[in-house]
Design an enzyme around this catalytic site. Structure first.
Site, PDB file in Angstrom:
ATOM      1  N   GLU A   1       0.494 -10.398  -5.950  1.00 36.00           N
ATOM      2  CA  GLU A   1       1.703  -9.630  -6.223  1.00 36.00           C
ATOM      3  C   GLU A   1       2.228  -9.875  -7.632  1.00 36.00           C
ATOM      4  OE1 GLU A   1       4.892  -6.927  -5.150  1.00 36.00           O
ATOM      5  OE2 GLU A   1       2.797  -7.273  -4.567  1.00 36.00           O
TER       6      GLU A   1
ATOM      7  N   THR B   1       0.132   7.002  -3.306  1.00 36.88           N
ATOM      8  CA  THR B   1       1.372   6.487  -3.857  1.00 36.88           C
ATOM      9  C   THR B   1       2.333   7.659  -3.984  1.00 36.88           C
ATOM     10  OG1 THR B   1       0.742   6.873  -6.145  1.00 36.88           O
ATOM     11  CG2 THR B   1       0.032   4.824  -5.158  1.00 36.88           C
TER      12      THR B   1
END
Length: 570
Positions: A325, A414
């Site tokens: 991340e 997305t």
């Protein structure tokens, strides 16, 4: 991958916002509220349509028509509902022209409008869809709104105004843009702003979390307008220059380029996975000639390549081949690696694949396809489970622990829902339709010109070459068939201009999809015929004399070559 993810969602959680791929139950993150809004259905329906999964598409459309209802007493994220529901509906409408979807997009957008009722027009982050009550996140200090959220509404509302003729949606987002432009400090935009005063709440800036898609939407709003929204273009150019000066750095030993994060005038040398999208943004900017100086293209591509490389390093320095991340650069011994336990997870994020895709499409360098394929192999190995796909908690451990959530991101799409670019075709439609077929008769152009329009991975088929003709064989093939014209034929279908008016300083590019049947005949004892059907994507350049030239061709085959036997009298 799409079929595996979607079929399991349909089987175990149909109509839910998301689903748990290991528990095989429904799931809803707090950003989507507690009510089943079919987020996964709507956010992915354009992907399902483009993938030609007809049964799933019809099932999705039926659910939207009969079950979807945004009148729920559920507190949801304005940002998430906009990009996934409004954006999803507008995208599938652009692809199908089915008015059901446009009506649904308007219905949802209208439910979001009360969130904009603030002194500045900066919307609150959260809204209860049934009554319009809105507020900001409790964790956003000082009741502030977030740049990436309020800046990621413009495309959808701009497009909705174009389609409906109702100015209210565009007016809302133009007001936001004005407040942001007035508040910027030397073209730098911070992550938190007050909806009450229009002043920055904290002096933190990022191209990753809390900032990312604001910059993306500036560029794409300009493109969506047919490159007429000069304010969006100039704000994008100035904002990216300011971001480069304040946050773009290279490591001293290995020259890895990264965008750090600004915190009250101090650079934090860490980069989030979300920031990996910026390589693709730079490619799109370069290809669309967004910056005012022609010399900037090489610099943009250098940054794009460098960010793509850095993000690749973050992937290959893990045990799973998947990126964390967040990763850091303050220590030489842990460059492009996580330092904290809460940074090591991977939740099916797509940003780096997007950047490698853009880099491959712009350069056709095989390395970017290889990187993407390696990531897909890792995703299949570590994230694929019986009930779909799941994020993992630690990318540095090959003994993975799954988080049991199939996020509605990587596997579907997305917030990159395709919208049609606004343009005035004028006589160009007729000009293209009258001329484009001539470009694709093999013997109307020289073999050297014909060869230049194909990508390095082009494969054509011919009975003499059952394994296909590779790029390095095409020149000989062309010269042979110019001498023996009956050996090749092409029958083009209806020409459809899908996008046009991508303008550079000296020329216009036009994009055409041509459905076709393509056949190759070999006379001789077997009188064989090989046939392909599919589409050609054609990019044409129109010069100042209104002359069209081929700039690029990409083949999309619907099926592989099939041999047929012709009777002698045929």
């Amino acid at each position: 991958m799409i079929n595996h993810a979607y079929s399991n969602y349909a089987k175990y959680a149909w109509g839910a916002n998301e689903h748990r791929s290991i528990s095989k139950t429904s799931h809803s993150a707090n950003i989507f509220g507690s009510s089943p809004l079919g987020i996964s259905i709507i956010d992915s329906i354009d992907t399902i349509y483009l993938a030609d999964l007809k049964e799933f598409y019809q099932k999705s459309r039926d659910w939207i028509e009969t079950k979807f209802d945004p009148n729920v007493a559920s507190e949801v994220s304005v940002f998430e509902i906009n990009i996934r529901l409004v954006g999803g509906f507008l995208s599938i409408y652009a692809l199908t022209n089915d008015k059901l979807y446009l009506d649904k997009a308007e219905l949802v957008a209208d439910r979001l409008l009360p969130a904009f009722d603030t002194p500045t027009g900066i919307p609150h982050a959260l809204i209860t869809l049934s009554n319009g009550a809105s507020k900001n996140w409790n964790w956003a200090g000082g009741g502030c709104s977030i740049l990436s959220e309020l800046g990621t509404i413009h495309l959808e509302f701009q497009y909705l105004s174009q389609l409906t003729g109702k100015d209210i949606y565009l007016q809302k987002v133009e007001k936001i843009r004005k407040v942001l432009k007035d508040a910027s400090e030397n073209h730098l935009y911070y992550n938190y702003i007050s909806p009450q005063t229009g002043k920055w709440c904290q002096k933190q800036a990022s191209l990753g979390a809390l900032g990312d898609s604001f910059y993306e939407y500036l560029l794409k709003s300009w493109i969506l307008s047919g490159k007429k929204d000069e304010q969006a273009r100039s704000m994008y150019e100035d904002a990216m220059k300011a971001a480069e000066e304040s946050m773009l750095r290279k490591t001293p030993t290995t020259n890895l380029m990264y965008f750090g994060e600004q915190r009250s005038g101090r650079l934090d040398p860490q980069m989030g996975h979300l920031t990996c999208f910026v390589g693709g943004l730079y490619v799109l900017s370069a290809l669309s000639a967004a910056l005012s100086t022609n010399t900037s293209t090489n610099n943009q591509m250098e940054i794009a390549r460098s960010i793509g490389t850095t993000c690749h390093e973050a992937y290959i320095r893990t045990a799973t081949g998947l990126g964390p991340e967040a990763f850091h650069f303050e220590r030489v011994d842990v460059e492009a690696k996580s330092l904290r336990e809460n940074e090591k997870y991977y939740i099916l994020r797509p940003e780096v694949i997007e950047t490698w895709f853009y880099l491959w499409r712009s350069t056709h360098e095989q390395i970017y396809r290889d990187w993407a394929w390696d990531a897909i192999i890792s995703l299949e190995k570590y994230c694929r489970v019986d009930g779909g796909y799941s994020g993992i908690k630690d990318v540095y451990s090959s003994s993975v622990i799954h988080d049991d959530v199939q996020q509605n991101t990587y596997v579907f799409n997305t917030e990159a829902h395709p919208f049609r670019i606004r343009t005035s075709l004028g006589r160009i439609n007729e000009l293209i339709e009258n001329n484009v077929k001539n470009f694709f008769s093999l013997w109307t152009i020289s073999c050297s010109e014909w060869l230049n329009v194909f990508t390095n991975d082009a494969v054509w088929y011919h009975p003499n070459f059952p394994d296909g003709l590779q790029y390095n064989q095409l020149l000989d093939f062309c010269q042979m068939n110019q001498l023996v014209k009956p050996a090749l034929f092409r029958q083009d279908g209806q020409i459809r201009v899908t996008i046009s008016g991508n303008k550079t300083s000296s020329s216009n590019f036009y994009h055409v999809m041509v459905p076709y049947v393509y056949g190759q005949i070999q006379n001789g004892n077997n009188n064989s015929l090989f046939i392909n059907s599919g589409y050609e994507y054609i990019q044409l350049v129109l010069n100042r004399k209104n002359q069209l030239h081929i700039n690029m061709v990409i083949e999309f085959f619907n099926r592989a070559s099939l041999p047929f036997a012709w009777l002698p009298n045929n």
